[in-house]
Design an enzyme around this catalytic site. Structure first.
Site: not given
Ligand SMILES: *[C@@H]1O[C@H](CO)[C@@H](O)[C@H](O)[C@H]1NC(C)=O
Ligand SMILES: *[C@@H]1O[C@H](CO)[C@@H](O)[C@H](O)[C@H]1NC(C)=O
Length: 454
Positions: A77, A80, A228, A432
């Site tokens: 995703d 990670d 999520y 990120e």
């Protein structure tokens, strides 16, 4: 033509070129190529021989095997190593939409964009291969987040999580249906058989999502929340899925569904965003992102100039990302103005900002060096074949050195409201990258590549 006439023409042309050079502030073609390349760095599973980002190697080759299902493939995703299918499906839908709108402007990048979509859809065919189940995720997120490990070394639990008739997840299922339907349109003129398979599956998955209604927040609880969690309800994904199915099939069942359900959604949207004046239909700004599809439904279901609206939608996505809100109550912006606003945003991301810094890795002279990304920040398998265990990665995580592997094309979270950027691995909000930031950007870059002076 007289000499004077010629001279005047040359001067005019030169002046125009200066204006053009000044206005084409960024190399959108280069950024487009890189934005697509990024997806190769996020690949999970067995990498193909045409993999260009070669510091990445095969990983997670047994996903799903513990329960006898092949769930190998798909995308990690973000920084990670979890495969979160809900945002992954959104990213795939956006890549497909980008190609549908702007594929003709992508040139040599088009085959690569198709590869990126297919990497998602091949996996979604696996994730929906058992009737009555839809896999929503692979990878135990707490174990994963507790380690700083390369995907190639992963020894954390790769638990698969599915929704079912009894424990439904309409948002994740409908988003996967949307991804499959949108992608079926992309492949219609490329691989008819594949396109038909995607569409057939999209219908089936949508039917499952609609018949067994419920949120995966309830079905899967702490495995998906707070990562999520779907805050905006699953109705928007059901309508979004039906809209894409209608576009792909022109079957009135789906358009009727959209018409019947959009009013309910409108009410719920009004309730949810209490205070922020926008409606879910009618073309005003609305939320758009992996968890909320309202603005996208607007664009798809209306007769706007779709291209421009796409930009608007994607722009709103970036505003949300940057926690900035635009109030445009009673303000009618011209299409040209919208493109200008979108372009300003794109240019900002690519380096036209107070720090003169590009927020896309590998683009421009100055870009983030310490992105919050396990694979990028740890030595590659080629450089360091020995396994780096869960906590053995901490020394790299904490290091102030630049990342050893360039995740080319990754767009990071970006600077804070004061335009400052720490370039720190620890600050994941800023540093990120995610697939769902990059995916809509692909289409926008393709647009500006072909309309650099707009
Ligand atoms: C950014 O570039 C502009 C124009 O070249 C320059 O004036 C400014 O000092 C630069 N800012 C930084 C932070 O480097
Ligand atoms: C290094 O990183 C770990 C997280 O991986 C953190 O818990 C630890 O406090 C850090 N150590 C230092 C010295 O910063």
């Amino acid at each position: 033509m007289s000499l004077f006439g010629r001279l005047r023409t040359v001067v005019l042309l030169a002046a125009m070129m200066v204006v053009m050079v000044v206005k084409a502030s960024q190399d959108y073609g280069d950024a487009l190529t890189k934005s697509i390349l990024f997806f190769e760095g996020q690949r999970s599973g067995k990498l193909p021989s045409r993999q260009r980002m070669t510091w990445r190697k095969d990983s997670a080759l047994k996903d799903g095997f513990q329960i006898g299902v092949d769930l190998v493939g798909g995308y990690y995703d973000a920084g990670d190593n979890v495969k979160f299918n809900f945002p992954m499906a959104f990213s795939t839908t956006m890549l497909a939409w980008s190609v549908l709108e702007f594929g003709k402007d992508m040139g040599a990048d088009l085959p690569r964009a198709l590869d990126a979509i297919r990497w998602g859809t091949d996996y979604f065919l696996k994730a929906t291969s058992i009737p009555g189940f839809v896999f929503a995720q692979v990878g135990e997120p707490y174990g994963d987040h507790n380690c700083w490990e390369r995907p190639e070394d992963m020894d954390t639990p790769r638990n698969p999580y599915a929704v079912s008739k009894q424990f439904p997840g309409s948002e994740v299922s409908a988003e996967i249906a949307a991804a499959l339907a949108a992608s079926s349109m992309v492949f219609k003129h490329v691989d008819l058989e594949y396109s038909a398979r995607l569409l057939k599956r999209a219908r089936m998955v949508f039917e499952f999502a609609e018949t067994y209604r419920g949120s995966y927040n309830d079905a899967l609880g702490p495995w998906v929340c707070p990562f999520y969690c779907d805050f905006s309800g699953y109705e928007d994904e059901l309508i979004w899925g039906a809209t894409w199915l209608f576009k792909a099939t022109t079957d009135p069942t789906y358009s009727n569904y959209v018409v019947e359900n959009v009013h309910k959604l409108e009410k719920s949207v009004m309730r949810n965003v209490n205070g922020l004046a926008y409606s879910s239909v009618g073309g005003s700004f609305a939320e758009f992102g992996w968890d909320s599809k309202n603005a996208g439904i607007n664009v798809l279901a209306s007769k706007h100039a779709t291209t421009l609206s796409f930009l608007l939608v994607v722009y709103s996505r970036y505003l949300k990302q940057a926690n900035r809100v635009v109030h445009c109550n009673n303000v009618v912006a011209s299409p040209a103005r919208l493109v200008q606003v979108a372009k300003g945003q794109v240019d900002y991301i690519l380096g036209s900002n107070p720090l003169n810094m590009s927020y896309m890795v590998g683009y421009g002279k100055k870009f983030p060096q310490r992105i919050h990304h396990r694979g990028s920040s740890l030595p590659s398998v080629g450089q360091h074949p020995k396994q780096i265990g869960c906590k053995d990665g901490s020394v790299y995580f904490n290091s102030s050195n630049p990342n050893p592997n360039m995740l080319t094309g990754a767009v990071v979270g970006g600077p804070d409201i004061k335009d400052s950027y720490e370039d720190s691995r620890v600050d994941f909000v800023q540093s990120e990258p995610t697939t769902y930031i990059n995916a809509p950007f692909v289409g926008v870059l393709a647009y500006f590549k072909s309309h650099p002076w707009s």
